[in-house]
Design a protein around this motif. Structure first.
Motif, short mmCIF file in Angstrom:
data_model
loop_
_atom_site.label_atom_id
_atom_site.label_comp_id
_atom_site.label_asym_id
_atom_site.label_seq_id
_atom_site.Cartn_x
_atom_site.Cartn_y
_atom_site.Cartn_z
N ASN A 179 -1.19 15.18 -16.48
CA ASN A 179 -2.35 14.37 -15.58
C ASN A 179 -2.54 13.13 -16.23
N GLY A 180 -3.00 13.27 -17.57
CA GLY A 180 -3.34 12.07 -18.33
C GLY A 180 -2.17 11.25 -18.68
N ARG A 181 -0.93 11.61 -19.01
CA ARG A 181 0.02 10.87 -19.03
C ARG A 181 0.24 10.15 -17.97
N SER A 182 0.31 10.86 -16.70
CA SER A 182 0.70 10.18 -15.32
C SER A 182 0.11 9.06 -15.27
N VAL A 183 -1.38 9.03 -15.44
CA VAL A 183 -2.40 8.10 -15.16
C VAL A 183 -2.24 6.93 -16.07
N THR A 184 -1.82 7.16 -17.30
CA THR A 184 -1.20 6.07 -18.25
C THR A 184 -0.16 5.35 -17.77
N LYS A 185 0.99 6.10 -17.41
CA LYS A 185 1.97 5.48 -16.65
C LYS A 185 1.54 4.32 -15.68
N LEU A 186 0.83 4.91 -14.75
CA LEU A 186 0.23 4.16 -13.70
C LEU A 186 -0.64 2.97 -14.18
N GLU A 187 -1.19 3.19 -14.93
CA GLU A 187 -1.94 1.98 -15.75
C GLU A 187 -1.16 0.88 -16.34
N ASN A 188 -0.23 1.57 -17.21
CA ASN A 188 1.01 0.68 -17.84
C ASN A 188 1.59 -0.18 -16.91
N LEU A 189 1.89 0.44 -15.69
CA LEU A 189 2.70 -0.33 -14.68
C LEU A 189 1.91 -1.44 -13.98
N GLN A 213 0.98 -1.21 -0.05
CA GLN A 213 -0.08 0.13 -0.04
C GLN A 213 0.92 1.38 0.19
N LEU A 214 2.02 1.17 0.92
CA LEU A 214 2.79 2.40 0.87
C LEU A 214 3.80 2.52 -0.40
N LEU A 215 3.85 1.47 -1.02
CA LEU A 215 4.97 1.61 -2.14
C LEU A 215 3.96 2.13 -3.21
N HIS A 216 2.71 1.76 -3.25
CA HIS A 216 1.74 1.89 -4.29
C HIS A 216 1.52 3.72 -3.87
N SER A 217 1.34 4.19 -2.95
CA SER A 217 1.10 5.81 -2.63
C SER A 217 2.53 6.50 -3.06
N GLU A 218 3.62 5.83 -2.79
CA GLU A 218 4.81 6.63 -3.16
C GLU A 218 5.05 6.74 -4.51
N LEU A 219 4.42 5.48 -5.22
CA LEU A 219 4.68 5.51 -6.83
C LEU A 219 3.85 6.50 -7.39
N ILE A 220 2.85 6.77 -7.06
CA ILE A 220 1.88 7.92 -7.31
C ILE A 220 2.47 9.20 -7.27
N HIS A 221 2.86 9.45 -6.05
CA HIS A 221 3.55 10.48 -5.65
C HIS A 221 5.08 10.73 -6.52
N TYR A 222 5.56 9.76 -7.03
CA TYR A 222 6.66 9.90 -7.74
C TYR A 222 6.31 10.35 -9.17
N ILE A 223 5.35 9.36 -9.71
CA ILE A 223 4.85 9.74 -11.07
C ILE A 223 4.33 10.90 -11.37
N CYS A 224 3.33 11.53 -10.15
CA CYS A 224 2.59 12.64 -10.38
C CYS A 224 3.20 13.70 -9.71
N LYS A 225 4.43 13.74 -9.52
CA LYS A 225 4.92 14.80 -8.71
C LYS A 225 4.53 16.31 -9.11
N SER A 226 4.52 16.37 -10.43
CA SER A 226 4.24 17.60 -11.03
C SER A 226 2.39 17.80 -11.21
N ALA A 227 1.85 17.39 -10.25
CA ALA A 227 0.51 16.94 -10.44
C ALA A 227 -0.37 18.22 -10.51
N SER A 287 -0.47 20.23 -12.47
CA SER A 287 -0.16 20.79 -13.97
C SER A 287 -1.42 20.38 -14.73
N THR A 288 -0.97 20.46 -16.01
CA THR A 288 -1.89 20.50 -17.07
C THR A 288 -2.65 18.97 -17.20
N ASP A 289 -3.76 19.14 -17.81
CA ASP A 289 -4.72 17.97 -17.80
C ASP A 289 -3.89 17.09 -18.61
N SER A 290 -3.36 17.30 -19.71
CA SER A 290 -2.34 16.49 -20.48
C SER A 290 -1.34 15.50 -19.77
#
Lengths: 195, 195
Positions: free
Chosen positions: A66-76, A45-59, A61-64
């Motif tokens: 954010n969209g890219r971050s969500v796609t990265k998380l989905e692929n992972l 659970q904590l690793l998942h949280s930190e992963l989000i934090h890491y990938i969405c750090k510039s969160a 930011s623009t919608d596009s």
């Protein structure tokens, strides 16, 4: 300087449990078993949280972006789902049909990752399945209510990928989306793609 | 298209278990209990692998890039370690001394994350501790031997951060490094920084 957790020993402040967000007096009701379970699932659970934090750090930011971050998380999630289902199904018999596969996802797969089963599975028998989890592990550390609703997509993208990856390795192509109305409950919709 | 795992049913090919890298006939010796344990720890282990894959994707790159990836993994581990120790020490008594803290890391903390205790703890009683794990979970999926030794730093950085974060939240400042000679055994060296 060697206290167990100095932060929690500071007087005069009512602190919530960092895991379940309950106050200690409520949390004390928890059985030993539940607390053992909690510690067990914490690393993931904590690793998942930190992963989000890491990938969405510039969160903010623009919608596009954010969209890219969500796609990265989905692929992972997709790749983790593939690996996981390979281990889980190593010794299982073949699955009868699509519904049988979905039941395996709701029970064995969900329990392995999220330490509970899906609470409700519905289908229109035409390739759409809705999996409802009333207390979804990866939303449990966010406050209940509507306060964090806008952040929900980040917290669900990995799991959407996880389910899609698992199904894909079982030969079922799908599109998986998620929806939250009241935290920490959520619904995953699986649309099977006929090939 | 609904087979449990078609890949593993292909005839004429001797496949290793994707988890423990043993061939099925060897793996069959594993007790039920061990296989249950394996599934339990799989989500964390797979997520950790994908995290490395994600952060080090341009891995055949310069030393300085590799260094940056390792630092990122270390920092991520640090924050997970902080969160984890806060949950784990919520109901524990104060720790007597530094050694007491290290024993907690070797037993409770290690078991929570890696499903086993540290096999050997040594100290020079002057602030250096060496924690040895003879079968480290996050190296278990790499082939034994020297083949992947050069990749070891990537696979250990997160855990170095994890230990440093845990200790830091208990008021112990440290530098943590890791060393592998024969996979999947490894040693973590903790140097306490007196303040």
């Amino acid at each position: 300087p060697l206290h167990a957790s100095r932060r929690q020993q500071r007087p005069g402040r009512r602190r919530r449990c960092s895991g379940c967000r309950r106050f200690p007096e409520e949390a004390a009701v928890r059985s030993q078993q539940e607390s053992g379970k909690m510690a067990h699932e914490a690393p993931f659970q904590l690793l998942h949280s930190e992963l989000i934090h890491y990938i969405c750090k510039s969160a903010d930011s623009t919608d596009s972006e954010n969209g890219r971050s969500v796609t990265k998380l989905e692929n992972l999630g997709f790749r983790v789902g593939q690996g996981l289902i390979e281990r889980l199904t190593k010794d299982t018999a073949r699955f009868k049909d699509e519904l049988d596969v979905m039941k395996f996802i709701c029970k064995d797969f969900w329990t392995c990752v999220f330490k509970k089963q899906i609470d409700n599975l519905r289908t229109n028998h035409q390739g759409i399945y809705v999996l409802q989890d009333n207390k979804f592990l990866l939303l449990c550390h966010l406050s209940a209510g509507k306060q964090y609703l806008e952040h929900a997509p980040k917290y669900l993208a990995f799991t959407c990928g996880l389910v899609r990856g698992a199904l894909s390795n079982m030969g079922v192509k799908s599109i998986v989306t998620a929806e939250v109305s009241v935290m920490p409950a959520c619904k995953f919709q699986v649309m099977i793609q006929k090939v």
